[in-house]
Motif scaffolding. Structure first.
Motif, PDB file in Angstrom:
ATOM      1  N   ARG A 239      -2.431   4.969  11.576  1.00  0.00           N
ATOM      2  CA  ARG A 239      -3.169   4.986  10.300  1.00  0.00           C
ATOM      3  C   ARG A 239      -4.478   5.752  10.435  1.00  0.00           C
ATOM      4  NH1 ARG A 239      -0.936   1.783   6.564  1.00  0.00           N
ATOM      5  NH2 ARG A 239       0.539   0.159   7.249  1.00  0.00           N
ATOM      6  N   ARG A 242      -3.710   9.409  10.256  1.00  0.00           N
ATOM      7  CA  ARG A 242      -3.476   9.829   8.867  1.00  0.00           C
ATOM      8  C   ARG A 242      -4.782   9.845   8.082  1.00  0.00           C
ATOM      9  NH1 ARG A 242       0.492   6.967   4.360  1.00  0.00           N
ATOM     10  NH2 ARG A 242      -0.105   8.386   2.631  1.00  0.00           N
ATOM     11  N   GLN A 271      -5.959   3.225   3.374  1.00  0.00           N
ATOM     12  CA  GLN A 271      -5.646   3.256   4.800  1.00  0.00           C
ATOM     13  C   GLN A 271      -6.667   2.453   5.608  1.00  0.00           C
ATOM     14  OE1 GLN A 271      -2.974   4.548   6.234  1.00  0.00           O
ATOM     15  NE2 GLN A 271      -2.152   5.301   4.284  1.00  0.00           N
ATOM     16  N   GLU A 274      -5.884  -1.304   5.126  1.00  0.00           N
ATOM     17  CA  GLU A 274      -4.695  -1.707   5.880  1.00  0.00           C
ATOM     18  C   GLU A 274      -4.968  -1.718   7.386  1.00  0.00           C
ATOM     19  OE1 GLU A 274      -1.641   0.946   4.685  1.00  0.00           O
ATOM     20  OE2 GLU A 274      -1.314  -0.027   2.721  1.00  0.00           O
ATOM     21  N   THR A 275      -5.761  -0.738   7.837  1.00  0.00           N
ATOM     22  CA  THR A 275      -6.102  -0.709   9.265  1.00  0.00           C
ATOM     23  C   THR A 275      -6.924  -1.926   9.659  1.00  0.00           C
ATOM     24  OG1 THR A 275      -6.064   1.709   9.238  1.00  0.00           O
ATOM     25  CG2 THR A 275      -7.188   0.649  11.077  1.00  0.00           C
TER      26      THR A 275
END
Length: 419
Positions: A239, A242, A271, A274-275
């Motif tokens: 992640r 990205r 992102q 979520e990380t």
């Protein structure tokens, strides 16, 4: 009287049989050791030495069986180490087995002891039987010429020899059970010291337990580290890569296409969230700073506050109580894993965490129990999530038990020694 005679018969048989066995053991083992030592430079001495150890081991098995027949109680197990590899390394492992050399020592030392006890028992039985039956068969003996026991003591009466010999036989007969019991006790005591020692058996069990605990700790730590490395590589690392690419693309489009740049920035924010979520999940495998700074109760309160199921804490520890670091970390991970399973798999609405210290046994123990009202079905077998917890708890000498509650739900209880 029947018990005394049975005991006397067993002791006598044990001592008498010990003599030929000791001769056989001494001869075979000594010859094997001498020959293997002479052939050691040719490497043929190693397998011959191992064969000698195996022969001594077999003789020790026979001795333990004789001890069982003598006292009716099972002797301590031998506790020989089994080789873990084959070939020459396996032979060398057999040569490093301490109990095998104790078997060899017993085969060598038992020989002079067996000779001594054999002579004593045979002498006592012979004198007792000779004295008690002298008055019967003295009639068929040729008359002596005054060189018997009575003559040595200065008695000239013809009946004195019979009376004195009978008295000696009575004395030996009365002391026979005690003497034979003492000889059997000496012989069996030597065997119990070398080939059936309960203290050595207990030490071997303790060493085996500690070895297994150490292996469990190493395995649990290795498994946790590999899982953490794998999850970091497959989750947050990907992640973040990205995220870096999205931010670079947004910076390139900031001048000519602000709308697309804003969209990329929004995706980057997702992102990041979520990380962070994945990093929080991974941090469950690492002891948090609150555990080190404020102790186990505060760390459990933090876990309960983050759980999606309603958690009730029942902590029966005095304020400010600190336990060994390894115990606190193990208890923390037990509760952390249990609450994770409750939130993901149990379907429970409420959960209770009990924590108390029991000092009534030989050493104080910390009890950690987690109960829920879910569907149950948790199992700490290999391949399940609780297997690592069992290894971690077992590495500290504790136990982990998982039970289905009668009314539904699961109770997980860990007992940790905290001395």
């Amino acid at each position: 009287m029947t018990t005394l005679l049975r005991r006397l018969g067993r002791d006598t048989l044990y001592v008498l049989v010990s003599f030929p066995l000791a001769v056989l053991s001494f001869t075979v083992v000594l010859a094997g050791l001498a020959t293997s030592l002479g052939l050691l430079v040719t490497l043929l001495g190693i397998p011959l030495a191992v064969l000698t150890l195996l022969v001594a081991r077999g003789l020790a098995v026979v001795e333990r069986a004789r001890l069982r027949l003598l006292d009716g109680a099972d002797p301590a197990p031998a506790g020989h180490r089994r080789p873990t590899v084959g070939g020459w390394r396996g032979l060398l492992q057999r040569l490093r087995d301490p109990q095998s050399w104790l078997d060899v020592l017993h085969a060598l030392v038992a020989f002079p002891m067996a000779v001594l006890t054999f002579v004593v028992v045979v002498t006592w039985w012979s004198v007792a039987l000779f004295g008690l039956t002298y008055w019967v068969w003295v009639r068929v003996l040729p008359p002596d010429e005054g060189e018997g026991l009575a003559w040595l003591l200065g008695f000239d009466q013809p009946w004195a020899e019979t009376v004195l010999t009978t008295l000696v036989g009575v004395v030996f007969a009365l002391t026979l059970p005690a003497v034979v019991r003492g000889c059997a006790a000496v012989q069996s005591g030597l065997a119990r010291l070398l080939v059936a020692n309960p203290a050595l058996a207990g030490l071997r069990r303790e060493v085996s337990t500690l070895t297994a605990s150490r292996a469990a700790v190493v395995e649990a730590g290795t498994t946790t580290l590999r899982r953490l490395e794998r999850d970091l590589h497959d989750g947050p690392q990907q992640r973040l890569v990205r995220l870096q690419m999205d931010l670079a693309a947004a910076r390139r489009r900031m001048g000519d296409d602000p709308a697309a740049a804003d969209l990329l920035v929004e995706e980057a924010e997702v992102q990041v969230q979520e990380t962070l979520s994945e990093l929080r999940a991974l941090s469950r495998g690492i002891a948090p700073p609150v555990l080190t700074d404020r102790g186990l109760p505060a760390a459990l309160a933090s876990l309960a506050g983050r759980c999606t199921v309603q958690v009730t804490l029942d902590v029966a520890l005095p304020d400010g109580t600190r336990l060994p670091d390894a115990v606190e970390e193990a208890a923390y991970f037990v509760v952390s894993e249990a609450l994770t399973n409750v939130a993901k798999h149990s379907g429970a609405r409420t959960c209770t965490v009990h924590l108390w210290r029991d000092g009534t046994g030989q050493e104080p123990q910390l009890h950690v129990a987690v109960e829920d009202d879910g569907v149950g079905g948790a199992h700490p077998a290999k391949g399940h999530g609780l297997a690592g917890l069992r290894d971690r708890v077992g590495g500290l000498g504790g136990t982990l038990d998982v039970q289905d509650c009668p009314g539904g739900g699961t109770r997980l209880e860990a007992v940790l020694p905290c001395a």
